[in-house]
Design a protein around this motif. Sequence first.
Motif, mmCIF file in Angstrom:
data_model
loop_
_atom_site.group_PDB
_atom_site.id
_atom_site.type_symbol
_atom_site.label_atom_id
_atom_site.label_comp_id
_atom_site.label_asym_id
_atom_site.label_seq_id
_atom_site.Cartn_x
_atom_site.Cartn_y
_atom_site.Cartn_z
ATOM 1 N N ASP A 51 0.827 -1.204 0.000
ATOM 2 C CA ASP A 51 0.000 0.000 0.000
ATOM 3 C C ASP A 51 0.865 1.259 0.000
ATOM 4 N N GLU A 52 1.996 1.184 0.666
ATOM 5 C CA GLU A 52 2.911 2.327 0.700
ATOM 6 C C GLU A 52 3.469 2.627 -0.684
ATOM 7 N N GLU A 53 3.834 1.580 -1.422
ATOM 8 C CA GLU A 53 4.353 1.767 -2.777
ATOM 9 C C GLU A 53 3.293 2.376 -3.695
ATOM 10 N N LEU A 54 2.067 1.909 -3.528
ATOM 11 C CA LEU A 54 0.972 2.446 -4.348
ATOM 12 C C LEU A 54 0.720 3.913 -4.017
ATOM 13 N N SER A 55 0.686 4.239 -2.736
ATOM 14 C CA SER A 55 0.411 5.627 -2.353
ATOM 15 C C SER A 55 1.555 6.546 -2.776
ATOM 16 N N ALA A 56 2.776 6.034 -2.819
ATOM 17 C CA ALA A 56 3.908 6.839 -3.290
ATOM 18 C C ALA A 56 3.748 7.194 -4.768
ATOM 19 N N LYS A 57 3.052 6.328 -5.502
ATOM 20 C CA LYS A 57 2.790 6.587 -6.922
ATOM 21 C C LYS A 57 1.490 7.359 -7.119
#
Length: 75
Positions: A51-57
Amino acid sequence: MATITSVDRTSNGFSGTALLAPFRAVGRFMIMLAEASPQMKALNRLSQLSDEELSAKGLSRDSEVRRILGGAAAV
């Protein structure tokens, strides 16, 4: 005195597994087709992201699933 009895159950030619084999083969083939679809591959890649990787994008998992599945996601 102990007696050991062995029962040899020979088949009379009828096998339930032989009757189910074509259905199992069709089922395996359908699963193979579904897993080879571009949508399924994209969903697998999405599931590997945190989820962190997605929110960073700037993305959310929910919106990405809708994008990948298109109209099928409304179900």
